[in-house]
Design an enzyme around this catalytic site. Structure first.
Site, PDB file in Angstrom:
ATOM      1  N   LYS A  11      46.530  27.773  36.586  1.00 44.17           N
ATOM      2  CA  LYS A  11      47.603  28.769  36.502  1.00 44.17           C
ATOM      3  C   LYS A  11      48.934  28.159  36.019  1.00 44.17           C
ATOM      4  CE  LYS A  11      45.590  31.820  40.043  1.00 44.17           C
ATOM      5  NZ  LYS A  11      45.836  32.553  41.324  1.00 44.17           N
ATOM      6  N   TYR A  51      43.335  41.278  36.501  1.00 49.31           N
ATOM      7  CA  TYR A  51      43.532  41.412  37.954  1.00 49.31           C
ATOM      8  C   TYR A  51      43.507  42.879  38.409  1.00 49.31           C
ATOM      9  CZ  TYR A  51      44.496  36.488  39.035  1.00 49.31           C
ATOM     10  OH  TYR A  51      44.385  35.124  39.252  1.00 49.31           O
ATOM     11  N   ASN A 114      49.351  29.470  43.252  1.00 50.13           N
ATOM     12  CA  ASN A 114      48.396  28.615  43.963  1.00 50.13           C
ATOM     13  C   ASN A 114      47.469  27.854  43.013  1.00 50.13           C
ATOM     14  OD1 ASN A 114      46.841  30.754  43.172  1.00 50.13           O
ATOM     15  ND2 ASN A 114      46.184  31.361  45.228  1.00 50.13           N
ATOM     16  N   HIS A 117      42.532  29.727  39.673  1.00 55.19           N
ATOM     17  CA  HIS A 117      41.676  30.892  39.921  1.00 55.19           C
ATOM     18  C   HIS A 117      40.226  30.449  39.793  1.00 55.19           C
ATOM     19  CE1 HIS A 117      39.747  34.842  39.513  1.00 55.19           C
ATOM     20  NE2 HIS A 117      39.034  34.268  38.564  1.00 55.19           N
ATOM     21  N   GLU A 128      34.014  37.699  33.932  1.00 51.66           N
ATOM     22  CA  GLU A 128      35.266  36.992  33.619  1.00 51.66           C
ATOM     23  C   GLU A 128      35.081  36.021  32.444  1.00 51.66           C
ATOM     24  OE1 GLU A 128      37.000  37.203  38.204  1.00 51.66           O
ATOM     25  OE2 GLU A 128      36.592  35.246  37.309  1.00 51.66           O
TER      26      GLU A 128
HETATM   27  P1  IDP Z   1      41.663  34.174  45.314  1.00 51.87           P
HETATM   28  O1  IDP Z   1      42.410  33.726  44.081  1.00 51.87           O
HETATM   29  O2  IDP Z   1      41.612  33.094  46.357  1.00 51.87           O
HETATM   30  O3  IDP Z   1      40.307  34.761  45.010  1.00 51.87           O
HETATM   31  P2  IDP Z   1      42.603  36.915  45.725  1.00 51.87           P
HETATM   32  O4  IDP Z   1      42.668  37.589  47.058  1.00 51.87           O
HETATM   33  O5  IDP Z   1      41.511  37.323  44.781  1.00 51.87           O
HETATM   34  O6  IDP Z   1      42.555  35.332  45.989  1.00 51.87           O
HETATM   35  O7  IDP Z   1      44.014  37.121  45.036  1.00 51.87           O
HETATM   36  C1  IDP Z   1      44.197  36.854  43.658  1.00 51.87           C
HETATM   37  C2  IDP Z   1      45.489  36.097  43.484  1.00 51.87           C
HETATM   38  O8  IDP Z   1      46.580  36.940  43.895  1.00 51.87           O
HETATM   39  C3  IDP Z   1      45.656  34.851  44.374  1.00 51.87           C
HETATM   40  O9  IDP Z   1      45.019  33.687  43.870  1.00 51.87           O
HETATM   41  C4  IDP Z   1      47.158  34.693  44.394  1.00 51.87           C
HETATM   42  O10 IDP Z   1      47.657  34.129  43.166  1.00 51.87           O
HETATM   43  C5  IDP Z   1      47.604  36.160  44.469  1.00 51.87           C
HETATM   44  N1  IDP Z   1      47.777  36.608  45.876  1.00 51.87           N
HETATM   45  C6  IDP Z   1      46.797  36.881  46.763  1.00 51.87           C
HETATM   46  N2  IDP Z   1      47.308  37.270  47.960  1.00 51.87           N
HETATM   47  C7  IDP Z   1      48.653  37.242  47.802  1.00 51.87           C
HETATM   48  C8  IDP Z   1      49.755  37.553  48.676  1.00 51.87           C
HETATM   49  O11 IDP Z   1      49.585  37.918  49.845  1.00 51.87           O
HETATM   50  N3  IDP Z   1      51.006  37.397  48.146  1.00 51.87           N
HETATM   51  C9  IDP Z   1      51.226  36.993  46.847  1.00 51.87           C
HETATM   52  N4  IDP Z   1      50.225  36.716  46.008  1.00 51.87           N
HETATM   53  C10 IDP Z   1      48.951  36.824  46.474  1.00 51.87           C
HETATM   54 MG    MG Z   2      39.871  36.469  43.898  1.00 52.27          MG
END
Ligand code: IDP
Ligand code: MG
Length: 140
Positions: A11, A51, A114, A117, A128
């Protein structure tokens, strides 16, 4: 176990800090082979589409902005149990909850920024990978 492929994205927070090589080393040291890779700058339309499963979540608009805030490296990783293996190497979504030594524990800036992905199922991995890559762009 079977050889699988999964879609990974390094990312914008990670490309900005020149972490592509360090993250790729973690994949390679743990048996995931990078069989396709390209550095792109996602359009808003692409980020929104990618997304869209999160469209109703409160963080969706901010997440789309973040994913378009700089270049990303999209890649296809291949290996035994690649989908689950990559999720294990990534660690939990929230870096505060990610296990020590995981990519997110090591590098993530926040729950949003974070660093990586990874597809969460074989079915989503196929979808994807097709979203980002033509068949002719993937080795093997
Ligand atoms: P993942 O990437 O671990 O699968 P997902 O729940 O699919 O997590 O969420 C997609 C992306 O959305 C996350 O990697 C993160 O960048 C963002 N995200 C998820 N939850 C939050 C939140 O509570 N606040 C802000 N961003 C979030
Ligand atoms: Mg996810």
């Amino acid at each position: 176990m079977a050889v699988e492929r999964t879609l990974s994205i390094i990312k914008p927070d990670a490309t900005r800090r020149n972490l592509t090589g360090k993250i790729n080393a973690i994949f390679e040291e743990n048996g995931l082979r990078i069989v396709a890779q390209k550095r792109i700058w996602m359009s808003r339309a692409h980020a929104k589409e990618f997304y869209k499963v999160h469209a109703e979540r409160p963080f969706y608009a901010s997440l789309v902005d973040f994913m378009c805030s700089g270049p990303v490296v999209v890649q296809v990783l291949e290996g035994e149990n690649a989908v689950a293996k990559n999720r294990e190497l990534m660690g939990a979504t929230d870096p505060a909850k990610a296990a020590p030594g995981t990519i997110r524990a090591l590098f993530a800036e926040s729950i949003e920024a974070n660093s990586v992905h990874g597809s969460d199922s074989a079915e989503n991995a196929a979808r994807e990978i097709a979203f980002f890559f033509a068949q002719t762009e993937i080795v093997g």
